[in-house]
Write a protein that holds these residues in place. Sequence first.
Motif, PDB file in Angstrom:
ATOM      1  N   PHE A 471      33.714  24.281  35.314  1.00 31.10           N
ATOM      2  CA  PHE A 471      34.232  25.572  35.779  1.00 31.10           C
ATOM      3  C   PHE A 471      34.191  26.614  34.659  1.00 31.10           C
ATOM      4  O   PHE A 471      33.786  27.760  34.884  1.00 31.10           O
ATOM      5  CB  PHE A 471      35.663  25.398  36.280  1.00 31.10           C
ATOM      6  CG  PHE A 471      36.284  26.671  36.783  1.00 31.10           C
ATOM      7  CD1 PHE A 471      35.785  27.320  37.894  1.00 31.10           C
ATOM      8  CD2 PHE A 471      37.378  27.229  36.134  1.00 31.10           C
ATOM      9  CE1 PHE A 471      36.353  28.502  38.360  1.00 31.10           C
ATOM     10  CE2 PHE A 471      37.953  28.406  36.585  1.00 31.10           C
ATOM     11  CZ  PHE A 471      37.441  29.045  37.704  1.00 31.10           C
ATOM     12  N   ALA A 472      34.587  26.226  33.436  1.00 34.50           N
ATOM     13  CA  ALA A 472      34.583  27.163  32.315  1.00 34.50           C
ATOM     14  C   ALA A 472      33.165  27.644  32.011  1.00 34.50           C
ATOM     15  O   ALA A 472      32.931  28.841  31.778  1.00 34.50           O
ATOM     16  CB  ALA A 472      35.200  26.504  31.079  1.00 34.50           C
ATOM     17  N   PHE A 473      32.208  26.722  32.005  1.00 34.23           N
ATOM     18  CA  PHE A 473      30.810  27.104  31.763  1.00 34.23           C
ATOM     19  C   PHE A 473      30.317  28.058  32.842  1.00 34.23           C
ATOM     20  O   PHE A 473      29.650  29.062  32.553  1.00 34.23           O
ATOM     21  CB  PHE A 473      29.940  25.847  31.732  1.00 34.23           C
ATOM     22  CG  PHE A 473      28.468  26.131  31.676  1.00 34.23           C
ATOM     23  CD1 PHE A 473      27.847  26.452  30.479  1.00 34.23           C
ATOM     24  CD2 PHE A 473      27.692  26.081  32.828  1.00 34.23           C
ATOM     25  CE1 PHE A 473      26.486  26.724  30.429  1.00 34.23           C
ATOM     26  CE2 PHE A 473      26.335  26.347  32.795  1.00 34.23           C
ATOM     27  CZ  PHE A 473      25.733  26.673  31.592  1.00 34.23           C
ATOM     28  N   SER A 474      30.649  27.757  34.092  1.00 33.38           N
ATOM     29  CA  SER A 474      30.184  28.581  35.209  1.00 33.38           C
ATOM     30  C   SER A 474      30.759  29.991  35.130  1.00 33.38           C
ATOM     31  O   SER A 474      30.056  30.979  35.403  1.00 33.38           O
ATOM     32  CB  SER A 474      30.561  27.927  36.534  1.00 33.38           C
ATOM     33  OG  SER A 474      29.992  26.635  36.637  1.00 33.38           O
ATOM     34  N   ALA A 494      28.322  23.946  27.413  1.00 34.15           N
ATOM     35  CA  ALA A 494      27.171  23.122  27.782  1.00 34.15           C
ATOM     36  C   ALA A 494      27.110  21.858  26.935  1.00 34.15           C
ATOM     37  O   ALA A 494      26.825  20.760  27.445  1.00 34.15           O
ATOM     38  CB  ALA A 494      25.887  23.932  27.641  1.00 34.15           C
ATOM     39  N   LEU A 495      27.394  21.974  25.622  1.00 34.72           N
ATOM     40  CA  LEU A 495      27.420  20.793  24.752  1.00 34.72           C
ATOM     41  C   LEU A 495      28.514  19.814  25.193  1.00 34.72           C
ATOM     42  O   LEU A 495      28.317  18.593  25.163  1.00 34.72           O
ATOM     43  CB  LEU A 495      27.635  21.216  23.304  1.00 34.72           C
ATOM     44  CG  LEU A 495      26.466  21.930  22.615  1.00 34.72           C
ATOM     45  CD1 LEU A 495      26.856  22.311  21.176  1.00 34.72           C
ATOM     46  CD2 LEU A 495      25.228  21.037  22.605  1.00 34.72           C
ATOM     47  N   ASN A 552      29.465  22.552  42.675  1.00 34.48           N
ATOM     48  CA  ASN A 552      30.640  23.062  43.386  1.00 34.48           C
ATOM     49  C   ASN A 552      31.423  24.057  42.537  1.00 34.48           C
ATOM     50  O   ASN A 552      31.839  25.119  43.019  1.00 34.48           O
ATOM     51  CB  ASN A 552      31.544  21.897  43.804  1.00 34.48           C
ATOM     52  CG  ASN A 552      30.925  21.044  44.893  1.00 34.48           C
ATOM     53  OD1 ASN A 552      30.154  21.533  45.715  1.00 34.48           O
ATOM     54  ND2 ASN A 552      31.234  19.758  44.898  1.00 34.48           N
ATOM     55  N   TRP A 553      31.650  23.713  41.265  1.00 33.67           N
ATOM     56  CA  TRP A 553      32.389  24.632  40.388  1.00 33.67           C
ATOM     57  C   TRP A 553      31.583  25.894  40.102  1.00 33.67           C
ATOM     58  O   TRP A 553      32.140  26.993  39.971  1.00 33.67           O
ATOM     59  CB  TRP A 553      32.761  23.931  39.086  1.00 33.67           C
ATOM     60  CG  TRP A 553      33.838  22.906  39.235  1.00 33.67           C
ATOM     61  CD1 TRP A 553      33.733  21.565  39.063  1.00 33.67           C
ATOM     62  CD2 TRP A 553      35.205  23.151  39.603  1.00 33.67           C
ATOM     63  NE1 TRP A 553      34.938  20.943  39.306  1.00 33.67           N
ATOM     64  CE2 TRP A 553      35.853  21.895  39.639  1.00 33.67           C
ATOM     65  CE3 TRP A 553      35.935  24.293  39.918  1.00 33.67           C
ATOM     66  CZ2 TRP A 553      37.204  21.764  39.957  1.00 33.67           C
ATOM     67  CZ3 TRP A 553      37.277  24.169  40.240  1.00 33.67           C
ATOM     68  CH2 TRP A 553      37.894  22.911  40.259  1.00 33.67           C
ATOM     69  N   TYR A 554      30.250  25.752  40.007  1.00 35.23           N
ATOM     70  CA  TYR A 554      29.419  26.936  39.780  1.00 35.23           C
ATOM     71  C   TYR A 554      29.501  27.891  40.960  1.00 35.23           C
ATOM     72  O   TYR A 554      29.566  29.116  40.782  1.00 35.23           O
ATOM     73  CB  TYR A 554      27.966  26.518  39.542  1.00 35.23           C
ATOM     74  CG  TYR A 554      27.085  27.681  39.160  1.00 35.23           C
ATOM     75  CD1 TYR A 554      27.032  28.114  37.841  1.00 35.23           C
ATOM     76  CD2 TYR A 554      26.332  28.358  40.108  1.00 35.23           C
ATOM     77  CE1 TYR A 554      26.238  29.195  37.476  1.00 35.23           C
ATOM     78  CE2 TYR A 554      25.531  29.433  39.751  1.00 35.23           C
ATOM     79  CZ  TYR A 554      25.494  29.847  38.436  1.00 35.23           C
ATOM     80  OH  TYR A 554      24.720  30.919  38.076  1.00 35.23           O
ATOM     81  N   LEU A 555      29.512  27.346  42.173  1.00 30.92           N
ATOM     82  CA  LEU A 555      29.633  28.194  43.353  1.00 30.92           C
ATOM     83  C   LEU A 555      30.998  28.873  43.405  1.00 30.92           C
ATOM     84  O   LEU A 555      31.114  30.033  43.826  1.00 30.92           O
ATOM     85  CB  LEU A 555      29.387  27.377  44.616  1.00 30.92           C
ATOM     86  CG  LEU A 555      27.948  26.900  44.836  1.00 30.92           C
ATOM     87  CD1 LEU A 555      27.871  25.983  46.047  1.00 30.92           C
ATOM     88  CD2 LEU A 555      27.002  28.076  44.996  1.00 30.92           C
ATOM     89  N   ILE A 556      32.037  28.170  42.989  1.00 37.01           N
ATOM     90  CA  ILE A 556      33.368  28.789  42.947  1.00 37.01           C
ATOM     91  C   ILE A 556      33.378  29.986  42.000  1.00 37.01           C
ATOM     92  O   ILE A 556      33.995  31.022  42.273  1.00 37.01           O
ATOM     93  CB  ILE A 556      34.430  27.755  42.530  1.00 37.01           C
ATOM     94  CG1 ILE A 556      34.623  26.707  43.628  1.00 37.01           C
ATOM     95  CG2 ILE A 556      35.763  28.436  42.222  1.00 37.01           C
ATOM     96  CD1 ILE A 556      35.560  25.577  43.243  1.00 37.01           C
ATOM     97  N   ALA A 557      32.676  29.855  40.882  1.00 32.46           N
ATOM     98  CA  ALA A 557      32.660  30.935  39.883  1.00 32.46           C
ATOM     99  C   ALA A 557      31.986  32.202  40.407  1.00 32.46           C
ATOM    100  O   ALA A 557      32.168  33.282  39.831  1.00 32.46           O
ATOM    101  CB  ALA A 557      31.954  30.468  38.612  1.00 32.46           C
ATOM    102  N   GLN A 558      31.209  32.088  41.486  1.00 31.89           N
ATOM    103  CA  GLN A 558      30.554  33.264  42.055  1.00 31.89           C
ATOM    104  C   GLN A 558      31.495  34.084  42.937  1.00 31.89           C
ATOM    105  O   GLN A 558      31.148  35.187  43.365  1.00 31.89           O
ATOM    106  CB  GLN A 558      29.340  32.847  42.892  1.00 31.89           C
ATOM    107  CG  GLN A 558      28.402  31.866  42.221  1.00 31.89           C
ATOM    108  CD  GLN A 558      27.948  32.311  40.853  1.00 31.89           C
ATOM    109  OE1 GLN A 558      27.467  33.436  40.688  1.00 31.89           O
ATOM    110  NE2 GLN A 558      28.083  31.445  39.860  1.00 31.89           N
TER     111      GLN A 558
END
Length: 618
Positions: A471-474, A494-495, A552-558
Amino acid sequence: LQYIVASHNTIEKSMAKTGPWLQKPLSATFAEIEPSESKNSNRERVPINRSSSYNSVQDAEDETSITSSIRSIQRHLSLFDLVNIGVGGTIGSGIFVLCGFIANKYAGPAVSICWIISGFAACLSGVCYAELACRLPAAGSSYVYVYAAIGELPAVLVAACLTLEYVVSGAAVARSWGDKMVRWMAEDLHIIKDETHNWLNPGFDFNPLAALISAASVYLLMNGVKESKAVTNFFTISKVLLVAFMAVVGFVLMKPEQNLTPFVPPQFGWAGVFRGATSSFFGYIGFDELACMAHEAVDPQKNMPLSIVYTLGIVTLLYVAAALALTGMQPYQDISDVSGFPVAFKSNGYNWVSQIAAFGEVFTLPIVVLISLMAQPRLQYALAKDGLLPPIFAKIDRDGNLWWGTVIAGIAMVIIAAFVPFDNLNDMISAGILIAFAMTDASLVLMRYDSPDGNEGLVDRVMGWFNFTSFAFSVTITHFWGSFLGKVASFAFALKLVHCMHELVNKCAPAQTFGGKTRKSHDGIGDMSMAGDSYFKTPFMPYIPCLGMFVNWYLIAQLELMGIGLLIAFLVLICIFYFSYGRRNSVGNNRGWEDDARTGGSDEGLSLHTTSSLPPLA
């Protein structure tokens, strides 16, 4: 009479965590499934004094009512019925409600890519649901899986997200149906003269038709799922035929050079495509409702995975075809975000097709409302059996229906549908669904992997960090990539994601039994060896569920911050409810599940017909 299975090593309660992170033993979940369906269960009943299990006569009566009701919910849903429930609950909310809206507001012709992205994310989580649903075919879906794998409070929060998915999404579709009905009656039937001011649209955000169709769905479900599944099958088949007809005619009218170029409009860009993908995820909630109906599925080990896979394949194909047809026959700027297909057909001079599409929408869309509400009483039933909701939600009438749970959930749906506009609900619902999916994916990893000796809890920590870091990365790469600190933070996150995957793959071994060393059924009830082939297995473990969590978390970040803020506020209220009621009445945090697990969840020997049958109270 009172009974227990003589088992010298039943030690779940002493081993389990307590408080909000209490994990429900697998044996307690298996005890709620018919004994004949637990492939390795051999249960022997002998008498025991259970007097210490009850704090009051009412506690005993509540448990008796709940326990006896477990056997009253019979398995009657075939593979055909399950696929119809899944497809019927998804097709409509996406094609009729969101397809035009996303094309007009976010992605233009690339709305088909939005459906592919969200469908890919749904498939990643869908295979995880497929395995968990066949291994734990109990009512409750993600709530059951998260309770066993993560803990009680996370399970309650996931149940709250599922309630958004079932009740609030059903209300949103009812609201949309009411708007479409008014438009159809004004523009096509000419029954009313003014679409904006009439007795069907009195103002003040009140939608009487949405309340009416919600109330009708509640009434039908009060008579039981057996009675409503024939209606579901009929309307689902009608809806598939309608969508196929609209797509075929749309392809005939397609003007690709004029309407599909550029495919990704520059004013939207790929950011708009991913934003549209997040909103379109609202159309993929059907297969999760299937998991909630697992307790009523015939041969769930076989039919649950097949029904989920078939549902995702059918709806994705229809969504992409419909999106290409709609954007191909009309410029995306002119697509109606309320009634996309009828308006597009009319603008091309095909008024008779427009009439069919408009009638088909108002005729078939209500089935989405019915199916959305169908799963909610089963979720409430699972929570009430665990003491996290009042016992009334687990009461079953003489015909085996969750009558009270249906009425209570139905009243909430009617109120939301009548007074809350649809555009204020979409982002909040999508975020809730994505969180539930991410937690389900994490639950599968926790059930399939063991921490190394001497480093207990490593799998749990890795899953916690992986979800937080995803979530933080996204968020940083979506909203702060333009700054130097945003790039540095994104690289650091990312690391950390790579490190989490390294820890999971290289230090945590695949479990020999489902649940691993810490979550397996310690008394042997329902143990499932991972070496066998009798259950569906998610391929490419642990990469599929981890990729599902990340997507899923990337989509939430949008999402817009308003949608995320509303969801956070809602979950805070749920936490307050849990600590004020749920934890104090939780079966696991009070008397425990041992007795029910030992009796196999049967009503045999547990029906106390009079209070004089109870043991003396301390």
